[in-house]
Design a protein around this motif. Structure first.
Motif, short mmCIF file in Angstrom:
data_model
loop_
_atom_site.label_atom_id
_atom_site.label_comp_id
_atom_site.label_asym_id
_atom_site.label_seq_id
_atom_site.Cartn_x
_atom_site.Cartn_y
_atom_site.Cartn_z
N GLU A 1 10.30 41.32 -5.67
CA GLU A 1 10.96 42.52 -5.17
C GLU A 1 11.56 42.26 -3.78
N GLN A 2 10.79 41.63 -2.92
CA GLN A 2 11.30 41.34 -1.58
C GLN A 2 12.41 40.30 -1.64
N GLU A 3 12.31 39.35 -2.55
CA GLU A 3 13.35 38.34 -2.73
C GLU A 3 14.67 38.99 -3.13
N ALA A 4 14.60 40.04 -3.98
CA ALA A 4 15.81 40.77 -4.39
C ALA A 4 16.46 41.46 -3.19
N VAL A 5 15.63 42.01 -2.28
CA VAL A 5 16.16 42.66 -1.07
C VAL A 5 16.90 41.64 -0.22
N VAL A 6 16.30 40.48 -0.01
CA VAL A 6 16.92 39.45 0.82
C VAL A 6 18.22 38.97 0.20
N LYS A 7 18.22 38.74 -1.11
CA LYS A 7 19.45 38.27 -1.78
C LYS A 7 20.57 39.29 -1.64
N GLU A 8 20.24 40.58 -1.74
CA GLU A 8 21.25 41.62 -1.60
C GLU A 8 21.86 41.60 -0.20
N ARG B 1 13.52 38.24 5.83
CA ARG B 1 13.11 36.89 5.41
C ARG B 1 11.68 36.59 5.83
N GLU B 2 11.28 37.06 7.02
CA GLU B 2 9.89 36.86 7.45
C GLU B 2 8.93 37.58 6.51
N LYS B 3 9.33 38.79 6.10
CA LYS B 3 8.51 39.54 5.16
C LYS B 3 8.46 38.81 3.81
N LEU B 4 9.61 38.25 3.41
CA LEU B 4 9.65 37.46 2.17
C LEU B 4 8.74 36.24 2.27
N PHE B 5 8.77 35.59 3.44
CA PHE B 5 7.93 34.41 3.63
C PHE B 5 6.45 34.77 3.52
#
Length: 798
Positions: free
Chosen positions: A142-149, A456-460
């Motif tokens: 879910e967080q990866e989708a946010v970053v990609k957007e 990205r930090e949240k994704l990491f």
């Protein structure tokens, strides 16, 4: 028994004759045992034979060692020690050969390492780990989708969206790229990349954009007036080095080659040669020389081997060697047309047209002469009386005209008005205008970049949770396959050495061992020799425990030999390796009172650290077993053991010598730790001489007044304090034990050498006799010290 071993008799490699080396001898001259020996510390320079000793011990325990002719263990009476297979299996040798044999890399990782241990019931833990993995994967995706957007170029929350806007603001004819084209006189607008905006964001001016536009227009008019429609001709007139030998060509054309006496068929073949069909005859030779050809490819009639043989001989008779050589000599004079582009020089002078006319005449003559030469090649038997064009004279004329043309080009360029200062001024104005054009988009870009960084930090973080959950599940499943014991011990050892759980780690994935560096898989080519040695050392101690319960394994008797635990590749990890060695030897040497260890090294600093390890373990052994054992200190020199006792002053002397050699440009192997060596020497000197720490000595006015000149006092009080004491990377206790391996790593090699000279001069100026006594075995000491002191005076007075 292993405890009966006091030495080894060997022959081979460095030891040409059979030699008895008593590494573990703890007896007096009469053979009477004095103390129980727990081990030996052996120093030897590279090439002294340490590796040969290691191989001899492996040979004596039954391993194949081709370079060792013979080897056997000796007891206190110089008799051979007979060992059982079980006892031999408790002798372990770590050396370069061990690493090469046991640590091999491939894309999937290390070879399988299996150790048995207690296994807990893991079913419920695995089920729980699977649920945690599923949840962490969902959160991560879910967080990866946010970053990609937010990374898409058409999203207004994306930094890329504003990079695109800045590119658009710079690209047009009326924008930066179009103006830059006008300045440089290019045909197209200057290219704008994604990072072009960085050139303008830090610029500043007190002028408005409108003022800059007016200034740009006026300056551009000034540039056009200066250019006056002309431009510098940067293309140089080429140098013509071509030569043509008409005399030799005429000689070859007139040459007559006598016809051989020929049969009717050979006469026919000769007519083919004279009619220019030499190539066809050569092809016939290739065809009818082929053993597989039994039919004429032209008439499709069968041909016998005899017919083929006679035909080939007839052709070769017509095409004899003299003809071939003559044709080759003629072919060497076939020339290509000369190509020279005179178009860049049209506006220089009318001489350009003359050069082009001469070039045309030369190429016409070359084509005509080539036709005449080719006809003679095709009909080599008939002399050619036809005249050829004289090209060499034309070449001389063209060469002279081209030399003059180059002179006129240079004169022309000198007359062109210099426009570079105006172009530079226009470029600066254009850049300032661009700064205004992108300023608003750049500020919005910064806001989006900050937000994307947080995303990205949240994704990491979520990725790490997911990776840890997966790793946890993999580890639990690996335990079920009875492999976790090896991974646990080796990874624990690696963490101990590198002071990090992530620097190097071995993971088990898809039935393969994968080596990770900072959490990422690494290829074999990315592993340094030093890192490979460290993994080998970790595996060495883990392999001793193979198929044993850890608590019981240490209680058994062992003989351990460690050859150069710290190589030149491992110097940056020396602290971790020596700490790890102390930890492991402590477990083995204290686990069984008869277990012994031999450490061999070519490095003095490693030798001193290893000596401290033995000293600590001897005291611990006395506490545990109630009696004091001993250890031996030897140097291997000329295939002989000599006493090499530890001595603090000797260590101090050796460290001073290392600093001196490093200052001379030698001792490069100590570069990574030279800072700690210099620090330790300064601490020892200040303590011995003044009972003060070096930080006090460098600021104590009474001590600094001892320096012979005021210029030295100011220099050492200021510069030396900044370079040596105020680095911030050292701590006193670490420095004294030489464990801070990163000290002095931030300055260049030349600065380190200069600092080494300054430290020696500092000690020399405070106590000349003290330093000279420690360097008495070195050459040109006073001469070099005097030179270095004068250099300091020169720098201080500059």
């Amino acid at each position: 028994m292993l405890k009966d071993i006091v030495g080894v008799r060997l022959k081979g490699a460095n030891f040409e004759n059979a030699s008895d080396i008593f590494l573990l001898n703890s007896c007096n001259g009469n053979g009477k045992k004095l103390k129980s020996s727990k081990g030996t510390l052996l120093y030897g320079r590279n090439g002294a034979g340490k590796s040969t000793l290691a191989k001899a011990i492996k040979k004596a325990k039954g391993d194949v060692q081709e370079s060792i002719e013979d080897a056997e263990f000796l007891d206190i009476n110089n008799s051979r020690v007979m060992l059982t297979d079980e006892e031999k299996s408790h002798i372990f040798v770590f050396d370069e050969e061990y690493v090469d044999k046991n640590i091999k890399f491939r894309e999937s990782g290390l070879n399988t390492i299996i150790m048995l241990g207690h296994q807990a019931e893991l079913v419920e833990q695995i089920e729980l780990a699977q649920k945690e993995l599923k949840k962490s994967k969902t959160d991560y995706e879910e967080q990866e989708a946010v970053v990609k957007e937010h990374e898409k170029i058409d999203c207004e929350k994306s930094p890329k969206y504003y990079i695109k806007k800045m590119r658009f603001a710079l690209q047009g004819d009326e924008c930066w790229a179009g103006k830059d084209k006008l300045i440089k006189g290019n045909r197209q607008n200057t290219s704008v990349r994604d990072d072009t905006y960085k050139k303008f964001v830090s610029l500043s001016t007190s002028k408005t954009r409108d003022q800059l536009i007016l200034e740009f227009d006026e300056t551009l008019k000034e540039l056009r007036r200066a250019q006056q429609g002309d431009a510098v001709i940067s293309t140089k007139v080429p140098v013509l080095n071509m030569k043509y030998n008409e005399k030799e060509i005429i000689k070859l054309l007139r040459k007559k080659i006598e016809k051989p006496e020929l049969s009717e068929r050979e006469c026919y073949l000769l007519e083919l040669v004279q009619s220019g069909k030499t190539l066809e005859l050569n092809n016939m030779i290739n065809v009818f020389s082929n053993e597989k050809i039994s039919m004429c490819p032209t008439c499709m009639q069968p041909v016998s081997e005899k017919y083929k043989h006679n035909l080939v001989q007839s052709i070769q008779k017509v095409l004899n060697r003299e003809v071939e050589e003559h044709q080759a000599d003629l072919g060497a004079f076939l020339m290509e047309e000369v190509k020279i582009d005179f178009s860049p020089f049209f506006k220089v002078t009318d001489r350009t047209e003359l050069c082009m006319k001469l070039l045309s005449q030369i190429n016409t003559a070359i084509k005509t002469n080539n036709l005449i030469i080719q006809r003679k090649i095709d009909n080599p038997y008939t002399p050619c009386e036809q005249n050829i064009y004289c090209i060499s004279n034309l070449l001389v004329q063209l060469r002279e005209q081209m030399v003059n043309l180059e002179v006129e080009r240079k004169d022309y360029n000198k007359k062109i008005t210099a426009t570079k200062p105006i172009i530079d001024r226009l470029t600066k104005i254009n850049d300032l205008i661009a700064h205004f054009d992108i300023q608003e988009s750049y500020l919005q870009y910064l806001v989006c970049e900050v937000q994307l960084k947080k995303d990205r930090e949240k994704l990491f973080e979520k990725q790490q949770i997911y990776i840890n959950a997966k790793q946890h599940l993999d580890e639990l499943e690996a335990k079920q396959k009875n492999v976790k014991v090896a991974l646990s011990i080796i990874n624990s050892n690696l963490s101990y050495i590198f002071f990090s759980n992530e620097r190097f780690k071995i993971d088990y994935r898809d039935d393969n061992y994968i080596l990770l560096s900072n959490g990422k898989p690494v290829q074999p080519s990315q592993i340094s020799q030093g890192e490979r040695n460290i993994i080998g050392l970790c595996y060495f101690f883990a392999s001793i425990l193979k198929n044993q319960e850890e608590l019981k394994a240490y209680t058994k008797e062992y003989l351990l030999l460690i050859d150069d635990p710290v190589s030149s590749f491992d110097i940056e990890n020396k602290t971790g390796i020596m700490s790890f060695l102390r930890y492991q030897l402590g477990k083995f040497l204290l686990g069984n009172e008869d277990t012994r260890a031999i450490i061999m090294t070519h490095d003095l600093l490693t030798y001193y650290d290893a000596e401290k390890i033995f000293k600590e373990l001897i005291e611990a052994n006395k506490t545990k077993y109630g009696y004091k054992s001993t250890y031996q200190c030897y140097e291997l020199k000329n295939q002989t053991l000599i006493n090499f006792p530890y001595n603090g002053r000797q260590e101090y002397t050796e460290l001073i010598k290392i600093i001196y050699e490093f200052a001379l440009g030698n001792a490069v192997e100590y570069e990574l730790i030279i800072g700690n060596i210099m620090r330790q020497v300064l601490e020892a000197f200040s303590t011995f001489e003044y009972k003060k720490g070096i930080d006090e000595v460098s600021t104590d006015q009474n001590i600094l007044n001892v320096l012979p000149e005021e210029i030295y006092k100011n220099y050492f009080e200021n510069l030396m304090y900044r370079l040596i004491l105020n680095n911030g990377s050292h701590r006193l206790n670490q420095t004294k034990s030489m464990s801070d391996m990163n000290f002095f790593s931030v300055i260049s090699t030349s600065e380190k050498r200069r600092t080494a000279k300054e430290i020696l001069c500092f000690i020399y100026l405070l106590n000349q006799r003290h330093l000279l006594s420690h360097l008495e075995s070195c050459t040109d000491v006073e001469l070099n010290l005097s030179k270095w002191c004068n250099e300091i005076k020169s720098r201080a007075g500059a």
